[in-house]
Design an enzyme around this catalytic site. Structure first.
Site, short mmCIF file in Angstrom:
data_model
loop_
_atom_site.label_atom_id
_atom_site.label_comp_id
_atom_site.label_asym_id
_atom_site.label_seq_id
_atom_site.Cartn_x
_atom_site.Cartn_y
_atom_site.Cartn_z
N PHE A 1 0.96 -1.20 -0.05
CA PHE A 1 -0.02 0.16 -0.04
C PHE A 1 0.71 1.27 0.26
O PHE A 1 2.04 1.48 0.64
CB PHE A 1 -0.96 0.11 1.30
CG PHE A 1 -2.14 -0.43 0.85
CD1 PHE A 1 -3.08 -0.65 -0.28
CD2 PHE A 1 -2.97 -0.47 2.27
CE1 PHE A 1 -4.08 -0.97 -0.15
CE2 PHE A 1 -4.49 -1.02 1.94
CZ PHE A 1 -5.00 -1.24 0.77
N GLU A 2 0.17 2.26 -0.65
CA GLU A 2 0.72 3.64 -0.88
C GLU A 2 2.30 3.75 -0.85
O GLU A 2 3.11 4.35 -0.11
CB GLU A 2 0.56 4.32 0.59
CG GLU A 2 -1.09 4.53 0.75
CD GLU A 2 -1.46 5.27 1.77
OE1 GLU A 2 -0.56 5.91 2.66
OE2 GLU A 2 -2.69 5.07 2.32
N GLY A 3 3.06 2.97 -1.86
CA GLY A 3 4.41 2.88 -2.15
C GLY A 3 4.93 1.39 -1.56
O GLY A 3 5.20 1.16 -0.25
#
Length: 651
Positions: free
Chosen positions: A438-440
């Site tokens: 998630f998110e990178g």
């Protein structure tokens, strides 16, 4: 220098492909290049260990603390009285009653200022709320985080105009769920390949969006989304010209032309509403453009600077819950005449969980107070907290499952059915796994942090190492760089970490801060050596850069643990010694990890392993796979995959 770096997919590094250079340029132009505020993390990677930037920690406003504690109490009561986590697992959904209850609590507006109808909680208390909700069921914290950390509220607060804020923030603070639509089926961490288009209408009143977006958390139930689409590079309507580019649009989900074609299912987070969403000639008026045409990727990256803190918050909650689980189980369970926790192998695992949980909370608290205080640049610290928190918490949950044994592998529902406490150990493992993506993803976070860590080097010597100028031009640049490095490099020789009384105000933790200061200078020297050794090839050394980043993460974690322990000791003198013990335990663990990483900077199998990987990809070892039966590529599943997909709206 480093490739584009932002969403769920694992990233690769360098290539001679022109498209790689184009992607790198898009990402480079969108990153926040200025350092207008001091940064502890940036200085640490450069060998400047300025502890005063994080210690003493900013004091919390007593009134905002009171408000935060009041909300946590209400949230806890709601979860325990009205939410059945086993039912979420059984139905794979958050019920309408649960979602409405969150709205009634004001949970959708935790981070939205009061003037726009929100609760206006601090980042610290927003994180505490996510951690609390996540321990009850991770799908709840994921819904709230996707809505507020990367959904419409955060980009609108930071980049929206006043009219947009007045119209939309009260809605998303109360009853409008939002989502963030960036990823596409063929686009992972490479924004230059984004296919969703936003074509200006002939009358100049807005845009027509076309394209498909994948993995939009909350997308199935969202009322409004932020959608990223590419405006053509050059266009002219009514005499106005634009360079175009990736642009952020506010898009109500009841707009004609939007179809949610699929609700994605995952290993964990069984209750999230994650979508594939298609746009066909969806009209968005000019007023719904956030910050202007071509600002979309900058908005996405800037939003994540703060938004990333939600994931380590969830990781902290799960880690502390794991500590409670193993404490109770290792006392209760008897093996060979003694409680399980008295056996050394298990005791070592318990100590790892205890130390790590403290370290993760410390790192989160330091970064979150920086976010609230707004006097420090915390982009590196937030990124490290996400990277480090997701990696360490995964190890914590896995260790907890190991201690629980068979009961760690059994579902909570099955445990309850046979009369045992429904500890959701295996669910926690499934739910935690996504946080490394998630998110990178971890690989992308390594590249992104490495880019920021060497930023000053690139400003000084980038054209020498990476430029394509001739010898004369490079010689001129070398003189300029030499003047900087003649002063900078000798400064890495000595520092407070070599003085036996430095940081004595931290008592037994002072030795760990001295280590962190010494190691910060050592890390900066190592980075400089790597730049000189590999020059332009450094951007192809992703594993090496990852170790540099990970060493810095350990040093920031050590520093945070010491600072946070000092703060807690002042707030709760009765538990001062116990607090310092946990901090010291964690610092010792982190130091050993850092030393291993230092050793592996120059003694590793990276080149051999890279060559082997390319041989695998080239088919050299396919003989080794001859006895594999592929359920995804043979038999009925293959037929199902080849069948024509019927696009049926799930909304």
């Amino acid at each position: 220098m480093l490739g584009p770096a932002e969403n769920g997919e694992t990233g690769a590094m360098a290539s001679n492909d022109p498209s790689y250079e184009q992607s790198k340029q898009v990402a480079e132009e969108s990153r926040e290049a200025e350092w207008n505020l001091p940064s502890f993390g940036r200085g640490m990677y450069l060998g400047s260990f300025e502890l005063g930037l994080i210690h003493p920690q900013p004091q919390a406003d007593p009134e905002r603390v009171r408000e935060g504690e009041e909300f946590l109490g209400a949230l806890r009561a709601f979860l325990t009285e009205r939410v059945d986590p086993l039912a979420i697992e059984a139905t794979n959904k958050l019920s309408d009653d649960v979602i409405q209850g969150l709205k009634d609590l004001g949970a959708l507006g935790m981070k939205i200022p009061k003037e726009y109808g929100g609760l206006g909680l601090t980042q610290v208390y927003y994180n505490k709320a996510l951690a609390l909700a996540g321990t009850w069921h991770a799908s709840i914290s994921t819904l709230l985080s996707a809505h507020q950390s990367i959904g419409l509220p955060e980009p609108l607060k930071t980049y929206g105009n006043e009219a947009q804020k007045r119209e939309w923030l009260p809605k998303v603070a109360t009853d409008h769920i939002s989502a963030f639509l960036l990823t596409e089926p063929d686009v992972g961490s490479d924004p230059a390949r984004m296919a969703a288009s936003a074509t200006p209408t002939q009358d100049g009143s807005g845009y027509l969006i076309n394209g498909t977006k994948l993995w939009a958390t909350n997308g199935v139930i969202a009322d409004v989304v932020v959608v990223m689409a590419v405006v053509p590079k050059t266009w002219e309507v009514g005499g106005h010209e634009s360079k175009g580019g990736i642009t952020a649009f506010i898009c109500p989900m009841d707009t004609p032309g939007i179809t949610v074609t699929h609700r994605n299912e995952f290993m964990g987070l069984r209750g999230i509403e994650n979508s594939v969403t298609e746009f066909e000639d969806v009209f968005i008026p000019n007023d719904n453009v956030i910050a202007g045409v071509g600002k979309g990727l900058k908005i996405a990256l800037g939003t994540l600077n703060t938004g990333r803190l939600s994931l380590p918050a969830i990781c902290v909650g799960a880690s502390k819950y794991s500590l409670k689980i193993v404490r109770e189980w290792a006392n209760e369970r008897k093996q060979w005449g003694s409680p399980l926790g008295q056996h050394d192998p298990v005791a070592q695992k318990i100590a790892f969980i205890a130390g790590t949980a403290f370290g993760l909370e410390a790192m989160l608290d330091v970064a979150s107070r920086m976010a609230d205080d707004k006097r420090r640049d915390f982009r590196i610290e937030a990124a490290i907290a996400k990277l480090y928190g997701s990696e360490r918490a995964w190890e914590v949950i896995d260790t907890m499952v190991q201690i629980r044994g068979g009961r760690g592998y059994e579902t909570g529902r099955s445990l309850a059915a046979r009369g045992e406490k429904p500890v959701p150990a295996e669910q926690m493992l499934r739910d935690m796994r996504i946080n490394r993506i998630f998110e990178g993803s971890t690989e992308i976070m390594h590249l992104m942090i490495a880019r920021e860590a060497v930023d000053q080097h690139l400003q000084i010597a980038g054209d020498i190492l990476l430029g394509d100028g001739g010898p004369a031009e490079k010689a001129k640049l070398a003189l300029k760089a030499g003047a900087f490095y003649a002063k900078w490099f000798p400064s890495l020789t000595v520092g407070p970490g070599q003085h036996p009384t430095a940081y004595d105000e931290f008592g037994p933790l002072a030795k760990h801060l001295r280590y962190a200061e010494r190691s910060s200078r050592k890390l900066a020297r190592s980075t400089f050596y790597a730049m000189g050794r590999y020059q332009a090839r450094l951007e192809q050394k992703g594993a090496l850069l990852g170790r540099i980043v990970d060493i810095g993460a350990e040093l920031f974690a050590i520093s945070s643990a010491c600072v946070y322990a000092s703060t807690l000791a002042q707030q709760d003198p009765a538990n001062r010694d116990a607090t310092y013990e946990l901090a010291g335990l964690f610092c010792g663990q982190a130091r050993r990890r850092a030393e291993r990483l230092f050793d592996e900077l120059w003694s590793n199998d990276d080149d051999a392993q890279y060559a082997t990987a390319q041989a695998v990809l080239g088919g050299r070892y396919t003989f080794f796979e001859h006895d594999v039966v592929d359920p995804a590529g043979e038999g009925p599943m293959l037929g199902a995959a080849k069948a024509t997909r019927q696009n049926v709206s799930v909304r």
